[in-house]
Design a protein around this motif. Sequence first.
Motif, mmCIF file in Angstrom:
data_model
loop_
_atom_site.group_PDB
_atom_site.id
_atom_site.type_symbol
_atom_site.label_atom_id
_atom_site.label_comp_id
_atom_site.label_asym_id
_atom_site.label_seq_id
_atom_site.Cartn_x
_atom_site.Cartn_y
_atom_site.Cartn_z
ATOM 1 N N GLY A 145 0.779 -1.225 0.000
ATOM 2 C CA GLY A 145 0.000 0.000 0.000
ATOM 3 C C GLY A 145 0.811 1.275 0.000
ATOM 4 N N SER A 146 2.068 1.236 0.458
ATOM 5 C CA SER A 146 2.853 2.463 0.550
ATOM 6 C C SER A 146 3.394 2.859 -0.819
ATOM 7 C CB SER A 146 4.018 2.268 1.531
ATOM 8 O OG SER A 146 4.850 1.209 1.107
ATOM 9 N N PRO A 147 3.551 4.157 -1.063
ATOM 10 C CA PRO A 147 3.963 4.611 -2.392
ATOM 11 C C PRO A 147 5.465 4.526 -2.614
ATOM 12 C CG PRO A 147 3.657 6.496 -0.956
ATOM 13 C CD PRO A 147 3.251 5.292 -0.160
ATOM 14 N N LEU A 148 5.847 4.443 -3.879
ATOM 15 C CA LEU A 148 7.226 4.707 -4.268
ATOM 16 C C LEU A 148 7.414 6.212 -4.244
ATOM 17 C CD1 LEU A 148 7.693 2.342 -7.340
ATOM 18 C CD2 LEU A 148 9.154 2.355 -5.322
ATOM 19 N N THR A 149 8.481 6.672 -3.606
ATOM 20 C CA THR A 149 8.702 8.109 -3.518
ATOM 21 C C THR A 149 10.052 8.471 -4.109
ATOM 22 O OG1 THR A 149 9.664 7.947 -1.299
ATOM 23 C CG2 THR A 149 7.301 8.323 -1.440
ATOM 24 N N ALA A 150 10.067 9.521 -4.903
ATOM 25 C CA ALA A 150 11.294 10.021 -5.516
ATOM 26 C C ALA A 150 11.850 11.176 -4.689
ATOM 27 C CB ALA A 150 11.007 10.489 -6.941
ATOM 28 N N GLY A 151 13.107 11.524 -4.949
ATOM 29 C CA GLY A 151 13.689 12.704 -4.313
ATOM 30 C C GLY A 151 14.322 12.456 -2.966
ATOM 31 N N ASN A 152 14.704 11.200 -2.682
ATOM 32 C CA ASN A 152 15.302 10.875 -1.384
ATOM 33 C C ASN A 152 16.826 10.749 -1.488
ATOM 34 O OD1 ASN A 152 12.682 10.198 0.167
ATOM 35 N ND2 ASN A 152 12.538 8.954 -1.683
ATOM 36 N N ARG A 153 17.476 10.867 -0.341
ATOM 37 C CA ARG A 153 18.914 10.624 -0.258
ATOM 38 C C ARG A 153 19.139 9.539 0.788
ATOM 39 N NH1 ARG A 153 21.924 15.828 0.310
ATOM 40 N NH2 ARG A 153 21.155 15.851 2.468
ATOM 41 N N VAL A 154 19.782 8.438 0.355
ATOM 42 C CA VAL A 154 19.984 7.276 1.215
ATOM 43 C C VAL A 154 21.474 7.038 1.395
ATOM 44 C CG1 VAL A 154 19.510 4.833 1.563
ATOM 45 C CG2 VAL A 154 17.845 6.257 0.345
ATOM 46 N N ALA A 155 21.921 6.989 2.650
ATOM 47 C CA ALA A 155 23.315 6.700 2.972
ATOM 48 C C ALA A 155 23.393 5.321 3.622
ATOM 49 C CB ALA A 155 23.884 7.754 3.922
ATOM 50 N N LEU A 156 24.353 4.520 3.181
ATOM 51 C CA LEU A 156 24.559 3.179 3.710
ATOM 52 C C LEU A 156 25.486 3.242 4.916
ATOM 53 C CD1 LEU A 156 23.902 0.171 3.080
ATOM 54 C CD2 LEU A 156 26.011 0.117 1.735
ATOM 55 N N LEU A 157 25.036 2.683 6.042
ATOM 56 C CA LEU A 157 25.807 2.682 7.285
ATOM 57 C C LEU A 157 26.235 1.261 7.601
ATOM 58 C CD1 LEU A 157 23.448 4.983 9.386
ATOM 59 C CD2 LEU A 157 25.546 5.671 8.200
ATOM 60 N N GLN A 158 27.509 1.080 7.958
ATOM 61 C CA GLN A 158 28.038 -0.244 8.242
ATOM 62 C C GLN A 158 28.410 -0.355 9.715
ATOM 63 O OE1 GLN A 158 28.169 -2.606 5.975
ATOM 64 N NE2 GLN A 158 27.991 -1.529 4.035
ATOM 65 N N ASP A 159 27.738 -1.259 10.423
ATOM 66 C CA ASP A 159 28.080 -1.605 11.802
ATOM 67 C C ASP A 159 27.646 -0.556 12.829
ATOM 68 O OD1 ASP A 159 29.111 -4.009 10.930
ATOM 69 O OD2 ASP A 159 31.156 -3.264 10.823
#
Length: 464
Positions: A85-99
């Motif tokens: 049910g949740s939408p796909l949203t554009a315009g995001n910034r995602v950072a990958l965090l390790q540990d």
Amino acid sequence: MNLPSSGTVARVLLALYSSLLLACTSLPRINPDMVHSPIAPVQLDGAHGPLSDERSKAILDRLKASGMETNIFDLHLAIEEALVGSPLTAGNRVALLQDGPDTYAAMLKAIEAARDHINLETYIFDDDDVGQRFAAALIAKQRSGVQVNLIYDSVGTLRTSPAFFARLREAGVMLVEFNPVNPLTARTGWDVNQRDHRKLLIADGRVAILGGVNISGVYSAGSLGSSGKKPKNGELPWRDTDLRIEGPVVAELQKLFITTWVQQKGGTLVPRHYFPPLERKGSDVVRAIGGSPDEPYSQIYATLISALHSAQSEIWLTSAYFVPDPQLLDALKAAAARGVDVRLVVPSSTDSWLVFHAGRDCYTELLEAGVRLYERRDALLHVKAGVIDGVWSTVGSTNLDWRSFLHNQEVNVVVLGADFGARMRAAFLEDVKGSDEITLDDWQRRSVRARVSERIGRVWEYWL
């Protein structure tokens, strides 16, 4: 999963689970032919609401053009749109965090920067050095006028003293104990088997951090090959993955937190700007997905199965607790049979004996089907992540086991695009480098004791 390690606690919980004559919830059957059904074009949301059909198509075309040779978008997006049910949203910034060290640094920075409110949902909140550090940071923000709202799981915090939470409450932090173990304190009906396994921090409704890391000193050291920090006393470091997200999708994560708060009868939230206007922060297309045993089926499970059916070249999954149900097992084997490179990174050691051996019971079947299995050495693997065809990635709190899909509150995000997919592939290959591959020949020579342990674990797979 991460049940407290205390032997006494574990035995008590095991007895509770086995004595509860609960009806076995079923997982949804996902028909792979559904992905070929004609469905309306997928529409994306942006910072200011739904995007036009033309703008949505342009973004999806860009994602397809930037990826490897694959039709995962054509096959996968439409069915996922119908299931979730949740939408796909554009315009995001995602950072990958390790540990833990990286994730804790990002969390504490977000807490310090908050000016309006902080919403925190966690399975474990230990009363140790790390827990005290977070408690002090939250109390300081509460006293400065920032409203702090905390949901913590009752089973996950069994070892945490009541005085720890009393100190937070006295400072003005609003608290919800999810499904209390003590039935006399339950507000919504007593069901000890349903747990809140989410790890989610939202600061000012603008920044979200989620993944697998609990608030506990066991995460203080980075895994070998990432931050390079080694734990004390010869203990294995914990290897985990989290994300820091800014952009419109944070509002969807905020909805998940508030829904849980309301369902657990947490009381009226102190008025704050929980849904501020969100600006475009980057180019990542993201979907937030919450899983809950109160829903007809796990949306996270349905999304994963549809993605596995749609995979064209690669399925690379990392799971701390791997106890697949028959449909998930079939989807992995079917993908390998059609030539997809299916790889799994799983633990070589664990904090849950039953889960560890229950998952190993299916290794022969997977290896015979052509799935490649790797056991991570020199670290306690706690990652819940995957990347498919280099363009479909997921990170969250969900393990590949019955408990996550049927009994737990979970939260994952799906990130679409080759750029983020490349970061996920690199992280996966680093884990492979730190792992030992299990071959069919080697596995068939395992001991009788190991085989017996696998059978014992498998008996309990539904409840683990």
